[in-house]
Design a protein around this motif. Structure first.
Motif, PDB file in Angstrom:
ATOM      1  N   ALA A  37     -18.747  31.099  19.879  1.00 35.92           N
ATOM      2  CA  ALA A  37     -18.365  31.374  18.494  1.00 35.92           C
ATOM      3  C   ALA A  37     -17.263  32.427  18.459  1.00 35.92           C
ATOM      4  O   ALA A  37     -17.318  33.428  19.176  1.00 35.92           O
ATOM      5  N   GLY A  38     -16.259  32.156  17.647  1.00 29.86           N
ATOM      6  CA  GLY A  38     -15.149  33.075  17.514  1.00 29.86           C
ATOM      7  C   GLY A  38     -13.980  32.791  18.431  1.00 29.86           C
ATOM      8  O   GLY A  38     -12.919  33.427  18.306  1.00 29.86           O
ATOM      9  N   ASP A  39     -14.127  31.833  19.365  1.00 34.65           N
ATOM     10  CA  ASP A  39     -13.028  31.502  20.267  1.00 34.65           C
ATOM     11  C   ASP A  39     -11.865  30.885  19.504  1.00 34.65           C
ATOM     12  O   ASP A  39     -12.056  30.095  18.560  1.00 34.65           O
ATOM     13  N   ARG A  40     -10.677  31.226  19.932  1.00 37.94           N
ATOM     14  CA  ARG A  40      -9.463  30.630  19.378  1.00 37.94           C
ATOM     15  C   ARG A  40      -9.146  29.356  20.156  1.00 37.94           C
ATOM     16  O   ARG A  40      -9.131  29.364  21.398  1.00 37.94           O
ATOM     17  N   VAL A  41      -8.906  28.266  19.430  1.00 37.82           N
ATOM     18  CA  VAL A  41      -8.600  26.992  20.076  1.00 37.82           C
ATOM     19  C   VAL A  41      -7.320  26.427  19.470  1.00 37.82           C
ATOM     20  O   VAL A  41      -7.084  26.525  18.268  1.00 37.82           O
ATOM     21  N   ALA A  42      -6.485  25.850  20.329  1.00 34.56           N
ATOM     22  CA  ALA A  42      -5.205  25.305  19.882  1.00 34.56           C
ATOM     23  C   ALA A  42      -5.386  23.900  19.315  1.00 34.56           C
ATOM     24  O   ALA A  42      -6.185  23.108  19.829  1.00 34.56           O
ATOM     25  N   GLY A  73      -0.465  24.322  16.641  1.00 32.16           N
ATOM     26  CA  GLY A  73       0.762  24.453  17.411  1.00 32.16           C
ATOM     27  C   GLY A  73       1.963  24.492  16.486  1.00 32.16           C
ATOM     28  O   GLY A  73       1.941  23.928  15.380  1.00 32.16           O
ATOM     29  N   PRO A  74       3.050  25.131  16.895  1.00 29.65           N
ATOM     30  CA  PRO A  74       4.228  25.275  16.031  1.00 29.65           C
ATOM     31  C   PRO A  74       4.846  23.949  15.599  1.00 29.65           C
ATOM     32  O   PRO A  74       5.510  23.886  14.562  1.00 29.65           O
ATOM     33  N   HIS A  75       4.629  22.887  16.384  1.00 31.74           N
ATOM     34  CA  HIS A  75       5.319  21.628  16.108  1.00 31.74           C
ATOM     35  C   HIS A  75       4.453  20.587  15.402  1.00 31.74           C
ATOM     36  O   HIS A  75       4.853  19.425  15.315  1.00 31.74           O
ATOM     37  N   TRP A  76       3.285  20.984  14.874  1.00 35.92           N
ATOM     38  CA  TRP A  76       2.382  19.960  14.353  1.00 35.92           C
ATOM     39  C   TRP A  76       2.972  19.224  13.156  1.00 35.92           C
ATOM     40  O   TRP A  76       2.622  18.068  12.901  1.00 35.92           O
ATOM     41  N   LYS A  77       3.886  19.829  12.416  1.00 35.05           N
ATOM     42  CA  LYS A  77       4.496  19.167  11.262  1.00 35.05           C
ATOM     43  C   LYS A  77       5.740  18.363  11.629  1.00 35.05           C
ATOM     44  O   LYS A  77       6.309  17.673  10.777  1.00 35.05           O
ATOM     45  N   ALA A 105      -9.479  26.719  24.422  1.00 32.93           N
ATOM     46  CA  ALA A 105      -9.557  25.263  24.565  1.00 32.93           C
ATOM     47  C   ALA A 105      -8.462  24.645  23.711  1.00 32.93           C
ATOM     48  O   ALA A 105      -7.828  25.316  22.877  1.00 32.93           O
ATOM     49  N   ILE A 106      -8.239  23.355  23.926  1.00 38.13           N
ATOM     50  CA  ILE A 106      -7.147  22.649  23.261  1.00 38.13           C
ATOM     51  C   ILE A 106      -7.684  21.350  22.681  1.00 38.13           C
ATOM     52  O   ILE A 106      -8.232  20.512  23.410  1.00 38.13           O
ATOM     53  N   PHE A 107      -7.552  21.179  21.378  1.00 36.89           N
ATOM     54  CA  PHE A 107      -7.992  19.964  20.703  1.00 36.89           C
ATOM     55  C   PHE A 107      -6.772  19.141  20.300  1.00 36.89           C
ATOM     56  O   PHE A 107      -5.859  19.654  19.639  1.00 36.89           O
ATOM     57  N   ALA A 108      -6.755  17.881  20.693  1.00 39.32           N
ATOM     58  CA  ALA A 108      -5.754  16.958  20.163  1.00 39.32           C
ATOM     59  C   ALA A 108      -6.138  16.609  18.731  1.00 39.32           C
ATOM     60  O   ALA A 108      -7.290  16.287  18.452  1.00 39.32           O
ATOM     61  N   VAL A 109      -5.189  16.665  17.827  1.00 33.74           N
ATOM     62  CA  VAL A 109      -5.474  16.384  16.419  1.00 33.74           C
ATOM     63  C   VAL A 109      -5.748  14.904  16.211  1.00 33.74           C
ATOM     64  O   VAL A 109      -6.649  14.522  15.463  1.00 33.74           O
ATOM     65  N   LYS A 132      -8.503  24.862  31.094  1.00 34.09           N
ATOM     66  CA  LYS A 132      -9.031  24.928  29.730  1.00 34.09           C
ATOM     67  C   LYS A 132      -9.439  23.525  29.315  1.00 34.09           C
ATOM     68  O   LYS A 132      -8.817  22.541  29.741  1.00 34.09           O
ATOM     69  N   LEU A 133     -10.451  23.440  28.490  1.00 38.24           N
ATOM     70  CA  LEU A 133     -10.890  22.129  28.012  1.00 38.24           C
ATOM     71  C   LEU A 133      -9.839  21.517  27.104  1.00 38.24           C
ATOM     72  O   LEU A 133      -9.356  22.156  26.163  1.00 38.24           O
ATOM     73  N   LEU A 134      -9.481  20.278  27.400  1.00 38.93           N
ATOM     74  CA  LEU A 134      -8.673  19.467  26.492  1.00 38.93           C
ATOM     75  C   LEU A 134      -9.605  18.428  25.900  1.00 38.93           C
ATOM     76  O   LEU A 134     -10.335  17.752  26.638  1.00 38.93           O
TER      77      LEU A 134
END
Length: 343
Positions: A37-42, A73-77, A105-109, A132-134
């Motif tokens: 809990a509280g982890d930052r994920v991309a 991520g900066p490029h999501w738009k 961790a990294i989540f694909a949208v 890191k988890l993808l």
């Protein structure tokens, strides 16, 4: 646009042709950290565009509901045709997420098509040094398999950040990556109002048990990596595959390619998940069915095989740790994880 239509434009990926391919990285000796809990994920978009602000708000709310802090991520738009920005831009978000020590961790949208186009632009030295988890499925298969080939740590074939995240899917995911449990996956029983259930069923094509590391994902994407530097060695692996919106003859074509490329003869077992809407496009009943195609290609392998497992383009799905060892029981229709993907 359907994935197969997008794949027809693969020639556009010539933007990456001529780039030097990265040297294979030594397999990572560390596991990705478990989530807390509280982890930052991309949040990254390796493939298709996801531009609607309200839909993206729902994505961030889902991640927040898990007790995590979403970092888009900066490029999501960005938009480049049907892709979420240029190949370099999508890769830049992935590279930055792996390089940032504050990201756990990294989540694909979402999936779609395009992850494979970004592979030559990824910083494989940095990725291998920062396990890191993808998390994601479908087109994210390209990233899962490339990480196995180039970095060697576990990733999660499970819902994307934009999936519906049912109670079942979230519980399966949480058990695996928050609590480091070793679940036994079996299909949920059907609850249809009928004497004999049809939902939740599996079929055994070859009986027996097999043990190996889990490798696979979306069949179309996996097949497109044959002959590239991004496909890992399948020797002794448990192959798991799924797909959507593919007629049986296309599944036939892809399994033919995997067979003739020598991939199928290497595996210790096979689990075929869900093939959503995989019917003859003209509604004909005189063609091969999906089941007939699977039997023709898989039964001769003489390894344990079952079909109908709960992963693929469905709401309730398993979270499968790509690269981790597991045991399948084709008679019982189960996948038992033998090692946790996280430390």
């Amino acid at each position: 646009m359907q994935r197969r239509e997008a794949l027809a434009t693969l020639g556009a990926a010539g933007l990456a042709i001529g780039l030097p391919l990265p040297a294979p990285a030594a397999p990572a000796t560390r596991k990705p950290p478990r989530l807390r809990a509280g982890d930052r994920v991309a949040l990254v978009s390796p493939a298709g565009i996801y531009s609607d602000p309200f839909d993206f708000q729902l994505v961030t709310e889902a991640i927040t509901a898990m007790g995590l802090v979403p970092v888009p991520g900066p490029h999501w738009k960005d938009r480049f045709g049907y892709l979420a920005g240029t190949d370099q831009g999508r890769a830049a978000d992935i590279n930055a997420a792996f390089a940032d020590p504050a990201i756990r961790a990294i989540f694909a949208v979402r999936g779609g098509w395009g992850s494979a186009r970004a592979l030559p632009f990824l910083d494989w030295k940095t990725i291998a040094a920062n396990p890191k988890l993808l998390v994601g499925f479908s087109d994210i298969t390209a990233l899962h398999l490339a990480i196995q080939a180039r970095a060697g740590f576990a990733t999660i074939h499970g819902p994307t950040a934009g999936s519906s995240w049912t109670k079942y899917s979230y519980a399966a995911f949480r058990d695996l990556v928050f609590d480091a449990k070793l679940p036994l996956y079996r299909n949920l029983p059907g609850d249809q109002d009928r004497l004999v259930q049809k939902e939740g069923r599996f079929q055994t094509l070859r009986p027996g048990k097999a043990t190996g590391r889990l490798l696979g994902g979306n069949l179309t994407v996996l097949t497109s990596l044959v002959g590239t530097p991004w496909l890992p060695d399948f020797s002794g692996a448990i192959l798991f595959i799924e797909d959507t919106d593919e007629a049986p003859y296309r599944i036939d074509r892809m399994l033919t390619q995997l067979g003739q490329a020598g991939v199928l003869r290497k595996v210790a077992g096979v689990v075929f998940g869900q093939c959503t809407n995989c019917k003859p496009s003209d509604g004909s009943t005189s063609l091969f069915t999906l089941g007939e195609v699977l039997r023709q290609h898989l039964e001769p392998l003489n390894v344990p095989i079952y079909t109908g497992a709960m992963f693929g383009h469905i709401d309730d799905q398993f979270s499968l740790p790509v690269g981790c060892r597991a045991e399948i029981d084709a008679d019982a229709g189960t996948i038992r994880l033998l090692e946790a993907p996280v430390a």
